[in-house]
Design an enzyme around this catalytic site. Structure first.
Site, PDB file in Angstrom:
ATOM      1  N   SER A 114       0.797  -1.224   0.000  1.00 16.19           N
ATOM      2  CA  SER A 114       0.000   0.000   0.000  1.00 16.19           C
ATOM      3  C   SER A 114       0.831   1.276   0.000  1.00 16.19           C
ATOM      4  CB  SER A 114      -0.934   0.015   1.216  1.00 16.19           C
ATOM      5  OG  SER A 114      -1.818  -1.077   1.192  1.00 16.19           O
ATOM      6  N   HIS A 381      -4.544  -2.080  -4.230  1.00 14.54           N
ATOM      7  CA  HIS A 381      -4.104  -3.382  -4.738  1.00 14.54           C
ATOM      8  C   HIS A 381      -5.233  -4.380  -4.545  1.00 14.54           C
ATOM      9  CE1 HIS A 381      -3.830  -4.606  -0.569  1.00 14.54           C
ATOM     10  NE2 HIS A 381      -3.109  -3.514  -0.325  1.00 14.54           N
TER      11      HIS A 381
END
Length: 523
Positions: A114, A381
């Site tokens: 992230s 993601h």
């Protein structure tokens, strides 16, 4: 790895970057990045498609780990809760008119984290995993190597332009995704000074929590709501829920935040009661930290000691405060715990948080003008979360697979795997749910006896309950992210530029161009 084309002496470059950040302009190191330039070229190409239309406000929604399979399962989950078969249901963001497919890899990892992915969205530059708003030239965890490679974020540009800004998350507000809106560190785990190495302190690096409080762009963040109280409080203090702080420097950053904004109607809150009582008309700055660590999953929120607002409630309140600024605002909203539930192999909590995420998006749509507000919904993601097994239409998304017969008619009995046992529609490619890892569910015998090969017999198991953890193929201590593309869906001015397959860093350029933040003038 893509390198910066211009390299200067670190001491000189660091001085230039620090001075430029005070004015929240994009430094040459950022403009000279190949990622930045390629993202700029991509948005310039899109600009030719439609006339430019300025966005007064920008709201970026990030579902942490919200891959396409999670969107699909979340849609079915929400629809079935409403009494439908589920597949036909639409989440709020499903109805947005523009979308693109987003490539998420980091500069050093095929499957990303992230910190690197959110940096791409906030600064227009792809970078390494674990690194927040530092160009990929630096080493992860090395403070000295990061000096001179700091990147300016869309939030800082918005602050410098006189817009109000906000950050909302169900994770710790110092966690990688929310931190990437305002902080610059070569290590995402430097959330407070307790994790900051001595050499990093000596070199001049600061922890993430202190960077939020001390943000120099504009007059600092106007609304920050989330978890992570422990990183703002000294280790010898006890918060309202009986938890100790983590700071070793003795600083109470909540007190420092209030002191910074004395006379500006600033509020610091910790509970649902304080949140509900907040007088927006009399408030200009709000810091709300509702948990020592991450906020509760939506499924468990009512069990919190001090009470926590939902993501949709926080989103609505943030917009209500930010829209008082006639210049407009930039707001980032993260559903951080979708990711955490997937890491635990717990689809129920991931889908409940996805459902609440969609409600937060709807709250934003309902309270904004589509002619002046760009709303983007995306993920940093994906996860190795699958939907498979040929279940019949309307089969419970969290249930065992019940298929159809040769004529296409629904069957009443569960489908059986080659080992003679039922299996669920959703599952994970890896994680804690591997059969030999406590029989997939912590060894709790309520979940059935294992077969000869170690799989759990789900015949008498309610796989739709909140505590069930789906099976996984590969045994790992935590389920992993996935490397496939994610979606971005959007509406409002600038949304039309999101088409086709794009690199993740292009999202920054869409925001920058739509709101004319000043990071770069493209036309």
């Amino acid at each position: 790895m893509k390198n910066f084309s211009t390299k200067c002496g670190l001491a000189i470059l660091s001085t230039l970057v620090v001075s430029s950040l005070h004015a929240a302009v994009v430094p040459d190191t950022q403009k000279n990045s190949s990622w930045f330039n390629e993202g700029q070229a991509a948005i310039q190409k899109q600009l030719a498609l439609t006339p430019k239309n300025k966005a007064k406000n920008v709201i970026l929604f990030v579902g942490d780990g919200l891959g396409v399979s999670t969107i699909t399962a979340g849609r079915i989950f929400a629809g079935q809760k409403l009494g439908g078969t589920g597949e036909e249901h639409k989440l709020s963001f499903d109805m947005m008119p523009y979308s693109a497919q987003v490539k998420t890899y980091n500069t050093n990892q095929q499957t990303p984290d992230s910190a690197g992915t959110m940096t791409a969205m906030m600064a227009g530059v792809k970078t390494k995993a674990g690194v927040i708003n530092i160009a990929p030239d630096a080493e992860r965890g090395n403070c000295e190597s990061s000096l001179g490679y700091e990147l300016t974020t869309a939030l800082e540009l918005a602050e410098a332009k006189g817009l109000s800004t906000g950050v909302v998350s169900t994770a710790r507000i110092t966690h990688a995704t929310p931190a990437a809106t305002y902080a610059k560190v070569p290590e995402r785990n430097w959330e407070s000074d307790d994790n900051l190495p001595e050499e990093a302190v000596a070199a001049g690096c600061k922890d993430i929590a202190s960077q939020l409080i001390e943000l120099e762009a504009g007059d600092g963040i106007d609304v920050a709501l989330g978890g992570g109280r422990r990183h703002f409080l000294p280790e010898d203090s006890v918060d309202s829920e009986g938890k100790n702080g983590k700071r070793k420097d003795g600083r109470d950053l909540t007190a420092e935040w209030l002191a910074r904004y004395q006379g500006e109607a600033a509020s610091y809150i910790e509970t649902q009661t304080e949140f509900d009582a907040l007088d927006i008309a009399a408030t200009s700055k709000v810091l709300g930290l509702f948990n020592s660590s991450h906020m509760e999953y939506e499924a468990d929120r009512q069990n919190d000691i001090g009470g926590e607002p939902s993501l949709s409630e926080m989103t609505d309140k943030a917009i209500e405060l930010l829209k008082k600024n006639d210049n407009g605002y930039f707001l980032m909203v993260e559903s951080g715990r979708i990711d955490h539930a997937h890491h635990a192999g717990n689809a129920y909590r991931a889908l409940r948080d996805t459902e609440e995420f969609a409600k937060a998006v709807q709250a934003a749509v309902d309270s904004t003008n589509p002619d002046e507000t760009l709303i983007l919904v995306t993920a940093d993601h994906s996860h190795v979360f699958t939907i498979a097994g040929y279940p019949q239409r309307g089969n419970p998304i969290l249930g065992v697979v019940k298929s159809t017969d040769a004529n296409g008619a629904p069957l009443d009995e569960p489908s059986l795997a080659a080992d003679g046992m039922p299996y669920t529609t959703v599952g994970y490619a890896n994680g804690l749910g591997f059969a030999d890892y406590g029989q997939g569910n912590g060894g709790d015998q309520r979940y059935g006896d294992s077969g000869s090969n170690g799989r759990v017999d789900l015949t008498i198991v309610d796989t739709t309950q909140s505590g069930f953890h789906q099976e996984a193929l590969v045994p790992l201590g935590s389920e992993t992210h996935a490397g496939e593309d994610v979606a971005v869906l959007a509406q409002g001015p600038g949304a039309q530029w999101l088409q086709g397959v794009i690199e993740q860093n292009v999202i920054f350029h869409v925001i920058n161009q739509a709101a004319e933040l000043g990071g770069e003038k493209y036309q």
